[in-house]
Design an enzyme around this catalytic site. Structure first.
Site, PDB file in Angstrom:
ATOM      1  N   VAL A  30       0.900  -1.202  -0.025  1.00  8.28           N
ATOM      2  CA  VAL A  30      -0.095  -0.075   0.049  1.00  8.28           C
ATOM      3  C   VAL A  30       0.890   1.227   0.000  1.00  8.28           C
ATOM      4  CG1 VAL A  30      -0.278   0.297   2.475  1.00  8.28           C
ATOM      5  CG2 VAL A  30      -2.178   1.022   1.031  1.00  8.28           C
ATOM      6  N   SER A  49       6.974  10.086   6.166  1.00 12.45           N
ATOM      7  CA  SER A  49       6.021   9.977   7.096  1.00 12.45           C
ATOM      8  C   SER A  49       4.511  10.469   6.878  1.00 12.45           C
ATOM      9  CB  SER A  49       6.339  10.873   8.335  1.00 12.45           C
ATOM     10  OG  SER A  49       5.543  10.588   9.512  1.00 12.45           O
ATOM     11  N   LYS A  76      14.214  10.687  10.319  1.00 13.77           N
ATOM     12  CA  LYS A  76      12.584   9.975  10.301  1.00 13.77           C
ATOM     13  C   LYS A  76      12.351   9.006  11.653  1.00 13.77           C
ATOM     14  CE  LYS A  76       8.716   8.216   9.137  1.00 13.77           C
ATOM     15  NZ  LYS A  76       8.391   7.094   9.772  1.00 13.77           N
ATOM     16  N   GLU A 109       6.914  10.487  18.166  1.00 13.35           N
ATOM     17  CA  GLU A 109       5.768   9.965  17.902  1.00 13.35           C
ATOM     18  C   GLU A 109       5.355   9.077  19.142  1.00 13.35           C
ATOM     19  OE1 GLU A 109       4.768   8.291  13.875  1.00 13.35           O
ATOM     20  OE2 GLU A 109       4.249   6.466  14.920  1.00 13.35           O
TER      21      GLU A 109
HETATM   22  C1  6PG Z   1       4.745   7.504  10.023  1.00  9.80           C
HETATM   23  C2  6PG Z   1       4.728   6.406  11.005  1.00  9.80           C
HETATM   24  C3  6PG Z   1       5.176   5.169  10.475  1.00  9.80           C
HETATM   25  C4  6PG Z   1       4.458   4.092  11.388  1.00  9.80           C
HETATM   26  C5  6PG Z   1       5.755   3.520  12.287  1.00  9.80           C
HETATM   27  C6  6PG Z   1       5.541   3.203  13.596  1.00  9.80           C
HETATM   28  O1  6PG Z   1       5.641   8.285  10.088  1.00  9.80           O
HETATM   29  O2  6PG Z   1       4.014   7.532   9.017  1.00  9.80           O
HETATM   30  O3  6PG Z   1       5.722   6.809  11.989  1.00  9.80           O
HETATM   31  O4  6PG Z   1       6.289   5.124  10.099  1.00  9.80           O
HETATM   32  O5  6PG Z   1       3.308   4.387  11.968  1.00  9.80           O
HETATM   33  O6  6PG Z   1       6.310   2.381  11.540  1.00  9.80           O
HETATM   34  O7  6PG Z   1       4.901   2.250  14.034  1.00  9.80           O
HETATM   35  P1  6PG Z   1       4.853   1.175  15.223  1.00  9.80           P
HETATM   36  O8  6PG Z   1       4.154   2.295  16.271  1.00  9.80           O
HETATM   37  O9  6PG Z   1       4.445  -0.031  14.793  1.00  9.80           O
HETATM   38  O10 6PG Z   1       6.541   1.144  15.660  1.00  9.80           O
END
Ligand code: 6PG
Length: 477
Positions: free
Chosen positions: A3, A119, A173, A180
């Protein structure tokens, strides 16, 4: 053509770029054309050789595969087919050390290897992600306009900039994901506190919605309001109550902490967020502890009704204190992540512009937030050792800290675990402290291991003869 790859290809095509697509199982590439062929110019080729031959020179190839060995396998099959000056892009969540290694290896073949952090999830890939490209300046001259055209925009400005050489893009990133994790942990602690104060998810959803109108305005707060408002079709209760409380992780959060440990950068709030997920995912640990460990019953309603320290408070006041804690902790997570980027940049010679990082995180990515505009402005206006010293941030923390301290204290008293809020506050106070107990640690180290210590009133290293007459020796200058 999973995707993310599929949506990125569609985004490129929609923005007027002719896109040749290749997938090992060709039917998946064919499916993209069948379903979305009218969105732009797609070119489908038979095998990898034909795919490479179809591209204009210098070629620009974006690899979107699961990070790790798969990326190396694709690179190995591509390299013999490429010519000097061609550009290979890795758009996955790769480890920055892998990106550095691959960049060096391809450079030896006269090729550009560009690790690009992307991201925004599936929707972002299609509609405009935040894009963090590393690699050479030369490669950005060719790639930059293309990536900028498909990125998210703020007032027409693309959320894409050349971060720095080799692994810089993937490093930034990775730190984005560390922040995040922290942001999500803080929000979940706010949720836990409001729950312990007697609020139901639907009411909390309204609180998060109102926070999203102010300084906390961010994608993750918006997502939170949506999740908390959702009812479970099976039980009729809030969906959140039907979800197993074990958080998954694919690795980028722990990579951030690993990088911080290697570079000696304190990112305790981010680390606690990673560990909070780990703790949630050890059911046996929790099952063994629950009947064994005594403590308060997590009920904050009593706290809200009875005067504390001579002053009682209602639910509204508490909700406001939780909001302040969330804002302050969030700022600390940004401060830690951006400090980590600064140290990595110095150590690898990347020359990363932090204001630019904040600028391209303002839209498209998962941590997009109103606060990032302020952070961008602060870094653009002055040289900052830490975000926390920036005038508007410092003032905000001063206003938030009474509520923040109260919330952390109340959580501890009631037995609501607040590893994120607590770690962030400890970091804040560590940075403020005129003297740290590290002096005692140095004394202990010298006592049992003759590791020496520095003196506040002299240059050089010193050792006390602990097992002898306890005289002090100056070692070196
Ligand atoms: C993004 C996200 C994406 C994803 C990560 C975190 O920036 O689009 O960060 O990369 O959500 O893989 O995933 P986990 O929570 O599974 O570690």
């Amino acid at each position: 053509m999973a995707v993310m790859g599929r949506n990125l290809a569609r985004n490129l095509a929609r923005n007027g770029h002719a896109v040749a697509i290749y997938n090992r199982t060709q039917s998946r590439a064919q499916e993209v054309i069948d379903l979305h062929g009218t969105e732009g110019t797609f070119v489908l080729t038979g095998d990898l050789e034909a795919f490479v031959d179809s591209l204009a020179r210098p070629r620009q190839i974006i690899i979107m595969v699961q990070a790790g060995a798969g990326t190396d396998a694709v690179i190995d099959s591509l390299v013999p087919l490429l010519q000097e000056g061609d550009i290979v892009v890795d758009g996955g969540n790769a480890r920055y050390q892998d990106t550095r290694r691959r960049e060096e290896a391809l450079r030896a073949h006269g090729l550009h290897f560009v690790g690009v952090g992307i991201s925004g999830g599936e929707v972002g890939a299609l509609e405009g992600p935040s894009i963090m490209p590393g690699g050479s300046v030369e490669s950005y001259a060719a790639l930059g306009p293309i990536l900028e055209s498909i990125s998210a925009k703020v007032d027409g400005e693309p959320c894409c900039t050349h971060i720095g050489p080799d692994g810089a893009g993937h490093f930034v990133k990775m730190v984005h994901n560390g922040i995040e994790y922290a942001d999500m942990q803080f929000i979940s602690e706010a949720y836990d506190l409001l729950r312990a104060a007697g609020m139901e998810p639907a009411a909390m959803s309204q609180v998060f919605r109102s926070w999203n109108e102010g300084d906390l305005d961010s994608y993750l707060i918006e997502v939170t309001a949506e999740v908390l408002a959702q009812d479970d079709a099976r039980t009729g209760g809030p969906l959140v109550d039907s979800i197993v409380d074990a958080a998954g992780q694919k690795g980028t959060g722990s990579w951030t902490v690993q990088a911080a440990l290697e570079l000696g950068v304190p990112v305790n709030a981010i680390a606690e967020s990673v560990f909070a997920r780990s703790a949630s995912s050890h059911p046996e640990l929790r099952a063994a502890a629950q009947p064994a460990l005594a403590g308060p019953d997590r009920d904050l309603t009593a706290y809200l009704q009875t005067p504390q320290g001579g002053e009682g408070q209602g639910l509204d006041a508490f909700v406001e204190q939780v909001r302040q804690s969330l804002w302050a902790a969030k700022v600390v997570a940004y401060a830690q992540g951006l400090h980590l980027i600064r140290v990595a940049s110095d150590s690898y010679g990347w020359d990363v512009d932090i204001a630019e990082v904040a600028r391209i995180w303002r839209a498209g990515c998962i941590i997009r937030a109103r606060l990032l505009e302020r952070i961008r402005g602060e870094y653009a206006a002055q040289q900052l050792t830490t975000l926390l010293e920036a005038p508007s941030i410092r003032d905000g923390l001063e206003q938030a800290q009474d509520g923040w301290r109260r919330v952390v204290g109340v959580g501890a008293a009631a037995g609501v675990p607040l590893p994120g809020f607590g770690a962030a506050l400890a970091y804040y106070d560590t940075l403020r402290a005129p003297r740290l107990p590290a002096a005692l640690v140095q004394g202990q180290r010298d006592y049992f291991g003759a590791h020496t210590y520095g003196r506040v009133d002299d240059e050089g290293s010193f050792h006390t003869d602990w097992s002898g007459d306890r005289s002090e020796l100056k070692i070196g200058s």
